[in-house]
Design a protein around this motif. Structure first.
Motif, short mmCIF file in Angstrom:
data_model
loop_
_atom_site.label_atom_id
_atom_site.label_comp_id
_atom_site.label_asym_id
_atom_site.label_seq_id
_atom_site.Cartn_x
_atom_site.Cartn_y
_atom_site.Cartn_z
N HIS B 28 0.85 -1.19 0.00
CA HIS B 28 0.00 0.00 0.00
C HIS B 28 0.88 1.24 0.00
O HIS B 28 1.66 1.46 0.92
N ILE B 31 0.66 3.69 3.10
CA ILE B 31 1.33 3.18 4.29
C ILE B 31 2.85 3.33 4.15
O ILE B 31 3.52 3.79 5.07
N PHE B 34 3.75 6.89 4.67
CA PHE B 34 3.64 7.26 6.08
C PHE B 34 4.89 6.81 6.84
O PHE B 34 5.44 7.56 7.65
N MET D 54 -15.59 -3.60 9.19
CA MET D 54 -14.50 -2.68 8.84
C MET D 54 -14.59 -1.40 9.68
O MET D 54 -13.58 -0.85 10.10
N LEU D 55 -15.82 -0.94 9.95
CA LEU D 55 -16.00 0.22 10.83
C LEU D 55 -15.50 -0.10 12.24
O LEU D 55 -14.80 0.70 12.87
N VAL D 58 -11.59 -0.15 12.18
CA VAL D 58 -10.90 1.14 12.15
C VAL D 58 -11.07 1.86 13.49
O VAL D 58 -10.13 2.50 13.98
N ALA D 59 -12.25 1.73 14.10
CA ALA D 59 -12.46 2.36 15.42
C ALA D 59 -11.54 1.74 16.47
O ALA D 59 -10.94 2.44 17.29
N ALA D 84 -6.43 -6.62 0.49
CA ALA D 84 -6.32 -5.27 -0.07
C ALA D 84 -7.26 -4.32 0.68
O ALA D 84 -6.92 -3.15 0.93
N GLU D 85 -8.44 -4.81 1.03
CA GLU D 85 -9.36 -3.97 1.80
C GLU D 85 -8.84 -3.72 3.21
O GLU D 85 -8.93 -2.60 3.74
N GLN D 87 -5.78 -3.55 4.11
CA GLN D 87 -4.72 -2.55 4.03
C GLN D 87 -5.27 -1.14 3.91
O GLN D 87 -4.68 -0.18 4.43
N GLU D 88 -6.38 -0.99 3.22
CA GLU D 88 -7.01 0.33 3.12
C GLU D 88 -7.50 0.78 4.51
O GLU D 88 -7.39 1.95 4.87
N VAL D 89 -8.07 -0.16 5.25
CA VAL D 89 -8.53 0.18 6.61
C VAL D 89 -7.33 0.56 7.49
O VAL D 89 -7.38 1.55 8.22
N PHE D 90 -6.25 -0.22 7.37
CA PHE D 90 -5.03 0.11 8.13
C PHE D 90 -4.56 1.52 7.76
O PHE D 90 -4.15 2.29 8.63
N ASN D 91 -4.59 1.84 6.48
CA ASN D 91 -4.11 3.14 6.04
C ASN D 91 -4.96 4.29 6.59
O ASN D 91 -4.42 5.30 7.05
N VAL D 92 -6.29 4.13 6.55
CA VAL D 92 -7.15 5.18 7.13
C VAL D 92 -6.84 5.33 8.62
O VAL D 92 -6.68 6.45 9.13
N LEU D 94 -4.10 4.67 10.18
CA LEU D 94 -2.76 5.24 10.32
C LEU D 94 -2.78 6.74 10.10
O LEU D 94 -2.19 7.51 10.87
N VAL D 95 -3.49 7.18 9.06
CA VAL D 95 -3.55 8.61 8.76
C VAL D 95 -4.34 9.34 9.85
O VAL D 95 -3.91 10.37 10.36
N PHE E 34 2.24 15.03 4.67
CA PHE E 34 1.17 14.45 5.49
C PHE E 34 -0.19 14.89 4.94
O PHE E 34 -1.12 14.07 4.84
N ALA E 41 -5.97 9.26 1.29
CA ALA E 41 -6.50 8.13 2.07
C ALA E 41 -7.99 7.90 1.82
O ALA E 41 -8.48 6.79 2.06
N ALA E 46 -9.13 -0.05 -3.26
CA ALA E 46 -9.71 -1.37 -2.95
C ALA E 46 -10.99 -1.20 -2.14
O ALA E 46 -11.88 -2.05 -2.16
N VAL E 47 -11.07 -0.11 -1.39
CA VAL E 47 -12.31 0.30 -0.73
C VAL E 47 -12.74 1.59 -1.41
O VAL E 47 -11.91 2.48 -1.65
N LEU E 55 -15.64 5.22 7.18
CA LEU E 55 -14.52 4.83 8.07
C LEU E 55 -13.93 6.07 8.77
O LEU E 55 -13.68 6.06 9.97
N VAL E 58 -16.47 7.28 11.49
CA VAL E 58 -16.53 6.51 12.74
C VAL E 58 -15.25 6.72 13.55
O VAL E 58 -15.31 6.84 14.79
N VAL E 62 -15.28 8.28 17.43
CA VAL E 62 -14.75 7.65 18.65
C VAL E 62 -13.57 8.44 19.22
O VAL E 62 -13.30 8.38 20.42
#
Lengths: 118, 118, 118, 118, 118, 118
Positions: B28, B31, B34, D54-55, D58-59, D84-85, D87-92, D94-95, E34, E41, E46-47, E55, E58, E62
């Protein structure tokens, strides 16, 4: 954070002092001693006051406490922390704390606009 | 935090590297970028690397991230931050973040015991 | 949190004491004074020690500090806080802090299993 | 986070179930109802269960709750969320949440290594 | 949060833009990068962008960042996220983050009242 | 937090009620049930309502939620929690949560000034 905001140093300082006095009037010894520890934590020591204010600023940024950020910005300017140094502190806070810190960096530059130059 | 813990720098570094590689293998781009920003945030600039590591340490302490604290302790030691300076950083973190930071200061002194001297 | 864990009160207390001593050996006056404030905050006063330990417990739960939760559980049991009262504290923490508190309630009941009865 | 860790799904599930049962044996109606709300929050509705997981993921990542992250990873895999999805969640995460989320992404990829493929 | 508040999209957008520009004028490369990562992001990948905004919403709920919540609400509406879907996101945030999220849900419905319909 | 603020109980209550109604009009069953759990959590039980409001207050203080703090202050006053007891709660919150709680204690004394005496 979404409303227009201008930082008025005199009003900020007056309110802070008035309410701190009000808190201390309560007479709780633990609270009084905590306030003393808080003041002393930023005095010159093995780390100088200027660096300590940068430490206080980055901690306040990642914890997203507007009032604390404003306080440490005032102290940083008073102790001659430069704009380039403040940007480095903002950058560390941004990387560590993520995009949720951005609204507080926006608020910080707004506060800096209202402060007299270093 | 309640279990005995000893910090093994080699194991820590190996695991960190192995899992960072695994994350980056995912491919990714966001990532990856970052991770680059994260590395660069602590390089010499308007604020020197040594002070930046202290900024990273105090931010990690108030956010109570054991892994991040360990990382910045290793870097602080590598860059010659003294024990007296580390104590000042612990004190700022304690005052800003409160007693919930104490378990992380306990963990930090445990890590420092296991690190080679500066 | 995902690993089996059993709470050993003696090991917990020994490690806590050993590392607190290590922290205080550093000789930083601010840290020493903070530790004193921390101790005094839970002594009888306008609010009794038993209620204060419940306050400390709920604060530790919503801030999700396992080590702090364990400490206040030990104190609550020592001061005769009943299981029914502890459940009420867990419930307030759960409602205020949400499902992310649940792993710490799981850890808390695990700790309680290992503590001698009130 | 600094110790080697391998995720054992069966042990994780058994401990989780055993301690949830223990919590519910306490008989507090509020806690029982909260657990029900928690379960229902991730069922199909105006948003499908897969997206809801996924929500939840990320929370859990930005709040840095290892146990919650592991739970939602298991559910995401079960519902066919792709690498792949994830990783997108991880990226959101992370940011939004910054580098303090990284140790939890490391832990997440470690958990994923131990899970059967989707 | 206790004061009456009405969300003015134009004023919000103007202030956000003006202060972002001010931040970027500082010329710090890390901060600039950044900001780019932050924008990217939420782009289709993929999403899809619509799910990513949920995402982001949420995560902002939180973490209780009013400014971030407002931003993602605007984006969600722009991308056609329905009221029923927003309520599901609010519910996940409420269950994960607890009652301390409620003031931000109140603020969110206030913002939604002020936004043009999807 | 840096602006002058006066707490108007009627305006606070009206806005809170209006927006809660708006949230519940959405008709999400999970949200409605959560609101019920939230109300019930502070009713008399194994722990009395008065103590539960102090638990809610300390949790709101360490989580730094102004709106929640104001709510629990109103309830504490209504149930006869004394000024001396409130100061003890402030002190526990301050010690546990650190100096970042201070702006919220300032805000709390400002709110108390505006409330009718117990």
């Amino acid at each position: 954070m979404s409303d227009e905001r201008s930082f008025d140093l005199d009003a900020y300082t007056e309110r802070r002092q008035r309410l701190n006095d009000k808190i201390l009037e309560g007479g709780h010894l633990g609270i009084k001693r905590f306030f003393n520890l808080d003041t002393k934590a930023y005095e010159d020591g093995a780390v100088d006051a200027r660096t300590k204010e940068m430490l206080g600023l980055v901690a306040s940024l990642v914890l997203r406490c507007t009032d604390c950020i404003d306080y440490h910005l005032v102290q940083c300017r008073r102790l001659g922390v430069t704009d380039a140094e403040l940007q480095e502190v903002f950058n560390v806070a941004l990387v560590v704390g993520g995009s949720i810190v951005i609204p507080h960096i926006r608020s910080a530059v707004e506060t800096l606009e209202s402060l007299p130059d270093a």
